[in-house]
Scaffold this motif. Structure first.
Motif, PDB file in Angstrom:
ATOM      1  N   MET A   1      63.000  30.572 -55.899  1.00  0.00           N
ATOM      2  CA  MET A   1      62.824  29.225 -56.424  1.00  0.00           C
ATOM      3  C   MET A   1      64.117  28.606 -55.924  1.00  0.00           C
ATOM      4  O   MET A   1      65.065  28.777 -56.116  1.00  0.00           O
ATOM      5  N   ASN A   2      63.587  27.361 -55.328  1.00  0.00           N
ATOM      6  CA  ASN A   2      64.588  26.387 -54.901  1.00  0.00           C
ATOM      7  C   ASN A   2      65.524  25.703 -55.735  1.00  0.00           C
ATOM      8  O   ASN A   2      64.913  25.184 -56.840  1.00  0.00           O
ATOM      9  N   GLY A   3      66.918  26.004 -55.460  1.00  0.00           N
ATOM     10  CA  GLY A   3      67.816  25.577 -56.457  1.00  0.00           C
ATOM     11  C   GLY A   3      68.006  26.164 -57.534  1.00  0.00           C
ATOM     12  O   GLY A   3      68.030  25.480 -58.870  1.00  0.00           O
ATOM     13  N   ALA A   4      67.462  27.441 -57.914  1.00  0.00           N
ATOM     14  CA  ALA A   4      67.394  27.979 -59.197  1.00  0.00           C
ATOM     15  C   ALA A   4      68.311  28.985 -59.348  1.00  0.00           C
ATOM     16  O   ALA A   4      68.643  29.835 -58.469  1.00  0.00           O
ATOM     17  N   ASN A   5      68.405  29.310 -60.725  1.00  0.00           N
ATOM     18  CA  ASN A   5      69.505  30.443 -60.862  1.00  0.00           C
ATOM     19  C   ASN A   5      68.298  31.462 -61.532  1.00  0.00           C
ATOM     20  O   ASN A   5      67.880  31.484 -62.637  1.00  0.00           O
ATOM     21  N   SER A   6      67.904  32.477 -60.516  1.00  0.00           N
ATOM     22  CA  SER A   6      66.898  33.418 -60.794  1.00  0.00           C
ATOM     23  C   SER A   6      67.095  34.193 -62.037  1.00  0.00           C
ATOM     24  O   SER A   6      66.158  34.695 -62.546  1.00  0.00           O
ATOM     25  N   SER A   7      68.470  34.556 -62.420  1.00  0.00           N
ATOM     26  CA  SER A   7      68.574  35.346 -63.653  1.00  0.00           C
ATOM     27  C   SER A   7      68.142  34.840 -65.028  1.00  0.00           C
ATOM     28  O   SER A   7      67.590  35.323 -65.892  1.00  0.00           O
ATOM     29  N   HIS A   8      68.291  33.465 -65.020  1.00  0.00           N
ATOM     30  CA  HIS A   8      68.070  32.875 -66.190  1.00  0.00           C
ATOM     31  C   HIS A   8      66.865  31.828 -65.879  1.00  0.00           C
ATOM     32  O   HIS A   8      66.423  31.047 -66.968  1.00  0.00           O
ATOM     33  N   LEU A   9      66.325  31.537 -64.919  1.00  0.00           N
ATOM     34  CA  LEU A   9      65.160  30.816 -64.599  1.00  0.00           C
ATOM     35  C   LEU A   9      65.332  29.255 -65.029  1.00  0.00           C
ATOM     36  O   LEU A   9      64.648  28.593 -65.504  1.00  0.00           O
ATOM     37  N   THR A  10      66.750  28.890 -64.670  1.00  0.00           N
ATOM     38  CA  THR A  10      67.174  27.646 -65.043  1.00  0.00           C
ATOM     39  C   THR A  10      67.541  27.005 -63.619  1.00  0.00           C
ATOM     40  O   THR A  10      68.457  27.261 -62.943  1.00  0.00           O
ATOM     41  N   PRO A  11      66.913  25.887 -63.459  1.00  0.00           N
ATOM     42  CA  PRO A  11      67.174  25.183 -62.016  1.00  0.00           C
ATOM     43  C   PRO A  11      68.750  24.523 -62.040  1.00  0.00           C
ATOM     44  O   PRO A  11      68.965  23.922 -63.077  1.00  0.00           O
ATOM     45  N   ARG A  12      69.308  24.556 -61.089  1.00  0.00           N
ATOM     46  CA  ARG A  12      70.741  23.875 -61.104  1.00  0.00           C
ATOM     47  C   ARG A  12      70.300  22.351 -60.620  1.00  0.00           C
ATOM     48  O   ARG A  12      71.197  21.754 -61.260  1.00  0.00           O
ATOM     49  N   TYR A  13      69.470  22.321 -60.420  1.00  0.00           N
ATOM     50  CA  TYR A  13      68.936  20.690 -60.127  1.00  0.00           C
ATOM     51  C   TYR A  13      67.532  20.414 -60.112  1.00  0.00           C
ATOM     52  O   TYR A  13      66.704  21.420 -59.862  1.00  0.00           O
ATOM     53  N   PHE A  14      67.060  19.153 -60.430  1.00  0.00           N
ATOM     54  CA  PHE A  14      65.716  18.841 -60.405  1.00  0.00           C
ATOM     55  C   PHE A  14      65.576  17.907 -58.889  1.00  0.00           C
ATOM     56  O   PHE A  14      66.589  17.218 -58.781  1.00  0.00           O
ATOM     57  N   ILE A  15      64.463  17.743 -58.603  1.00  0.00           N
ATOM     58  CA  ILE A  15      64.055  16.589 -57.474  1.00  0.00           C
ATOM     59  C   ILE A  15      62.702  15.883 -58.019  1.00  0.00           C
ATOM     60  O   ILE A  15      61.969  15.992 -58.629  1.00  0.00           O
ATOM     61  N   LEU A  16      63.430  14.282 -58.420  1.00  0.00           N
ATOM     62  CA  LEU A  16      62.603  13.170 -58.739  1.00  0.00           C
ATOM     63  C   LEU A  16      61.835  12.608 -57.627  1.00  0.00           C
ATOM     64  O   LEU A  16      62.327  12.139 -56.855  1.00  0.00           O
ATOM     65  N   ASN A  17      60.573  12.925 -57.805  1.00  0.00           N
ATOM     66  CA  ASN A  17      59.585  12.647 -56.832  1.00  0.00           C
ATOM     67  C   ASN A  17      59.190  11.074 -56.716  1.00  0.00           C
ATOM     68  O   ASN A  17      58.450  10.664 -55.831  1.00  0.00           O
ATOM     69  N   GLY A  18      59.726  10.256 -57.632  1.00  0.00           N
ATOM     70  CA  GLY A  18      59.503   8.888 -57.701  1.00  0.00           C
ATOM     71  C   GLY A  18      58.271   8.790 -58.273  1.00  0.00           C
ATOM     72  O   GLY A  18      57.445   9.085 -59.237  1.00  0.00           O
ATOM     73  N   VAL A  19      57.133   7.847 -57.202  1.00  0.00           N
ATOM     74  CA  VAL A  19      55.877   7.424 -57.605  1.00  0.00           C
ATOM     75  C   VAL A  19      54.737   8.585 -56.617  1.00  0.00           C
ATOM     76  O   VAL A  19      54.762   8.108 -55.512  1.00  0.00           O
ATOM     77  N   PRO A  20      54.429   9.558 -56.997  1.00  0.00           N
ATOM     78  CA  PRO A  20      53.747  10.602 -56.179  1.00  0.00           C
ATOM     79  C   PRO A  20      52.272   9.912 -55.744  1.00  0.00           C
ATOM     80  O   PRO A  20      51.644   9.313 -56.278  1.00  0.00           O
ATOM     81  N   GLY A  21      52.242   9.899 -54.258  1.00  0.00           N
ATOM     82  CA  GLY A  21      51.002   9.243 -53.731  1.00  0.00           C
ATOM     83  C   GLY A  21      51.201   7.996 -53.149  1.00  0.00           C
ATOM     84  O   GLY A  21      50.473   7.424 -52.402  1.00  0.00           O
ATOM     85  N   LEU A  22      52.410   7.386 -53.503  1.00  0.00           N
ATOM     86  CA  LEU A  22      52.708   6.094 -53.114  1.00  0.00           C
ATOM     87  C   LEU A  22      54.036   5.926 -52.335  1.00  0.00           C
ATOM     88  O   LEU A  22      54.771   5.010 -52.439  1.00  0.00           O
TER      89      LEU A  22
END
Length: 320
Positions: A1-22
C-alpha cells in the motif's frame, strides 16, 4: 500500500484529494473560501480587539462574544490554510498524526462553538429574566468557569475519535476524498469494522447538538414568557432586540450544520459527493465569516465602539 506500514496497516500519511471530480476547478473553488477566511479572521480579530479595549463592552454578553470569535478564528485556521495549499500548490500529503490532530481540533472547535452559543442563550435568559441580579450571577469567575467547562466537555468528547481511528487497520489505500481529515472520511478507508465509529459519531452529534439546542430552546421559551409579560411595548421591543444577533448566529451555525449532517447520512445516494464536500467546508467557514458582520450590524454598542475606536485613531493621526 502506498505510504503504509504493512506490519501495522497504518499509513505514514494520507492524501487529501480536495473536491473529487472538480480538480480542474480547484482554483476557482478556492477563491470564495479565501475571501471568507480573510473576512472571518479580520472581522473576529477586530471584535476581540474592540471588546478588550472598550470599557463599555466589558460585560458578560461581550465576553461570550469574544469567546465565540476566538473559537471561530481557531476553527477556520484549523483547515482553511491547508485546504488552500491543496487547491493552489497541490500539497496534498498529511501525516497520520497531523491528520488525527486536525480531526480533533476541527470537531472539538465545532463542539465548542455550539457550547458557546448555548452559554450566550443562558446569558440572554439571565439578562432578561433576572436583570437586577445579572452582574451578580454572571461574575467574571463564573464566566471563566463555565467557559472552561465548555472547553473541557468539547475536548473530552472528541478524544475518543482519535483512539477509534488508531485502532483501525487501513488497507483500502490512503486517498481521502475530502479537503480535511473528517472522522468518517478517514474511517471509511479502513478494512476493519467501523460500526463503533459511526455509532459514536451519532452519539456525539446528539449529545452536543441535541442538548445544546434543547438548552437554547428552553432559554428562549423563558425569555419569550418574560418579555410577553412586560407591560410596555417599547420594553418588549428593547428586550427582543438584544437577542436578535444571537438568534441570527444560531441560525447561521445550526442550519448548515444540520443540513450537512442529514445530507451526509440520508442523502448519500442522491446528492453528488463533491456537493457533500463543498457543503462540509461551507458549514465550517460560513458562521465565522457572518457572525462578526451580524453582531456589527445588529448590536448598537458594537457599532458605537467601532465609531469611537476609529475616531480615536483619527485624532491620533491628526495630532502627529
Amino acid at each position: 500500500m502506498n505510504g503504509a506500514n504493512s506490519s501495522h496497516l497504518t499509513p505514514r500519511y494520507f492524501i487529501l484529494n480536495g473536491v473529487p471530480g472538480l480538480e480542474a476547478a480547484h482554483v476557482w473553488i478556492s477563491l470564495p473560501f479565501c475571501v471568507m477566511y480573510s473576512i472571518a479572521v479580520v472581522g473576529n480579530c477586530g471584535l476581540i480587539y474592540l471588546i478588550i479595549h472598550e470599557e463599555a463592552l466589558h460585560r458578560p454578553m461581550y465576553y461570550f462574544l469574544a469567546l465565540l470569535s476566538l473559537t471561530d478564528i481557531s476553527g477556520c485556521t484549523s483547515f482553511v490554510p491547508n485546504m488552500l495549499c491543496i487547491f493552489w500548490f497541490h500539497l496534498t500529503e498529511i501525516t497520520f498524526n497531523a491528520c488525527l490532530a486536525q480531526m480533533f481540533f476541527i470537531h472539538m472547535l465545532t463542539a465548542m462553538e455550539s457550547g458557546v452559543l448555548m452559554l450566550m442563550a443562558l446569558d440572554r435568559y439571565v439578562a432578561i429574566c433576572y436583570p437586577l441580579r445579572y452582574s451578580t450571577i454572571l461574575t467574571n469567575t463564573v464566566i471563566i468557569k463555565i467557559g472552561l467547562i465548555t472547553l473541557t466537555r468539547s475536548a473530552l468528547l472528541m478524544i475518543p475519535f482519535m483512539f477509534l481511528i488508531k485502532r483501525l487497520p487501513f488497507c483500502r489505500g490512503n486517498l481521502i476524498d475530502h479537503t480535511y481529515c473528517d472522522h468518517m472520511a478517514v474511517a471509511k478507508l479502513s478494512c476493519g469494522n467501523i460500526k463503533m465509529n459511526a455509532i459514536y459519531g451519532l452519539i456525539i452529534a446528539i449529545l452536543i447538538g441535541g442538548i445544546d439546542m434543547v438548552c437554547i430552546s428552553l432559554s428562549y421559551i423563558m425569555i419569550i414568557r418574560a418579555v410577553v409579560s412586560l407591560s410596555s411595548a417599547d420594553a418588549r421591543h428593547k428586550a427582543f432586540s438584544t437577542c436578535t444577533a444571537h438568534i441570527c448566529a444560531i441560525v447561521i451555525t445550526y442550519v448548515p450544520a444540520f443540513f450537512n449532517f442529514f445530507t451526509h447520512r440520508f442523502g448519500a445516494q442522491t446528492i453528488p459527493h463533491h456537493v457533500h464536500i463543498i457543503i462540509a467546508n461551507l458549514y465550517l467557514v460560513l458562521p465565522p465569516t457572518l457572525n462578526p458582520i451580524v453582531y456589527g450590524v445588529k448590536t448598537k454598542q458594537i457599532r458605537e465602539g467601532v465609531i469611537k475606536l476609529f475616531s480615536r485613531e483619527k485624532d491620533i493621526l491628526n495630532t502627529k
